[in-house]
Design a protein around this motif. Structure first.
Motif, PDB file in Angstrom:
ATOM      1  N   ASP A 190      78.425  63.331  38.616  1.00  0.00           N
ATOM      2  CA  ASP A 190      79.221  64.172  37.610  1.00  0.00           C
ATOM      3  C   ASP A 190      78.766  65.398  37.426  1.00  0.00           C
ATOM      4  OD1 ASP A 190      81.040  62.108  36.711  1.00  0.00           O
ATOM      5  OD2 ASP A 190      79.493  61.018  35.707  1.00  0.00           O
ATOM      6  N   VAL A 191      79.627  66.525  37.417  1.00  0.00           N
ATOM      7  CA  VAL A 191      79.316  67.923  37.102  1.00  0.00           C
ATOM      8  C   VAL A 191      80.195  67.937  35.845  1.00  0.00           C
ATOM      9  CG1 VAL A 191      79.309  70.087  37.780  1.00  0.00           C
ATOM     10  CG2 VAL A 191      78.956  68.496  39.560  1.00  0.00           C
ATOM     11  N   HIS A 200      85.600  67.137  38.934  1.00  0.00           N
ATOM     12  CA  HIS A 200      84.661  67.507  37.783  1.00  0.00           C
ATOM     13  C   HIS A 200      85.349  68.109  36.549  1.00  0.00           C
ATOM     14  CE1 HIS A 200      81.619  66.251  40.679  1.00  0.00           C
ATOM     15  NE2 HIS A 200      82.044  67.318  41.605  1.00  0.00           N
TER      16      HIS A 200
END
Lengths: 139, 139
Positions: free
Chosen positions: A129-130, A93
């Motif tokens: 997705d972070v 991430h």
DNA sequence: CTGTGTGCAAACTCTTTGCATAAGT
DNA sequence: ACTTATGCAAAGAGTTTGCACACAG
């Protein structure tokens, strides 16, 4: 002379069904020589020029998209203006520094995500997705 | 006639230091009347026209940015082409349907994020965005 | 009245495309 | 030779800006 890195790039390209042209080789080397990177088309275009391999902007766009389709790199959606490409395809991430427009990797191990929701009927999760948006601490 | 919604919009705008003009009122009502939404400038522009309040594109851009600065809405970074605005400012995350370019809210409670990494020195976390990218299940 | 807001059109940025030329196999 | 890639310039999408006119306080 033909370096080991060039050979690796050539194979990498061939495996993806891409002809190892001068330009693609140069871009691949710039991209992968320095480890994980996050770059914009503009940056890579400038780097190529600086490295003595003038490549047209259109070719940088084409090439990065081809590399993306080949799974060699990923597109990052962090800021809505420019497209960022991530040379690290593995699961990880990002930090995004607002204002600076800088992208930083977050070590994979760090984050754990629990209770992922069920995707809607007929859909499956392609990717999670972070993005942790950072701002300068006011002090 | 002056509806309750108009009054709420007017107050909401005044509180943010924005003059409640015809256009801003109309856009605010379109935005907030239907609950949480994810919209693009283009969509809102069309809705306004359809609702009988022709507003110029530039004004929609201006207005959405003013609303964003006022904290009434948020910008979503999901896809790098268009800018999506989210009328839900509270802490929550999103599904993004690839291809379709559709954004869906994920119920707040669902996701838990553990082991958030320390931000780099001098930085603090502004926001954590989780985007779960979905694709059509192949079957 | 006075200051903001709006609309239009032009400008700008990022990205894509078409087509002639060059390079790879 | 035959096919694919490249470069250039032009076009395209989304967004921003400058300035005259209109509206809110």
């Amino acid at each position: 002379m033909t370096t080991a890195i060039e050979i690796r790039s050539e194979e990498r390209l061939r495996r993806s069904g891409l002809r190892p042209t001068r330009q693609r080789m140069a871009l691949a080397e710039l991209i992968f020589a320095k480890g994980d990177r996050h770059l914009t088309v503009e940056e890579l275009h400038e780097e190529a020029g600086a490295a003595g391999v003038p490549v047209s902007l259109a070719t940088v766009y084409n090439t990065l998209h081809q590399f993306t389709e080949a799974g060699m790199i990923r597109v990052l959606a962090v800021e809505s203006a420019k497209t960022y490409f991530d040379t690290n395809v593995s699961d990880h991430h990002h930090f995004f520094v607002e204002g600076h427009n800088e992208v930083l990797d977050i070590p994979v191990s760090s984050i754990t995500i629990g209770n992922l929701p069920e995707p809607p009927e007929g859909m499956e999760i392609a990717h999670v997705d972070v993005v942790i948006r950072l701002r300068r601490k006011r002090g």
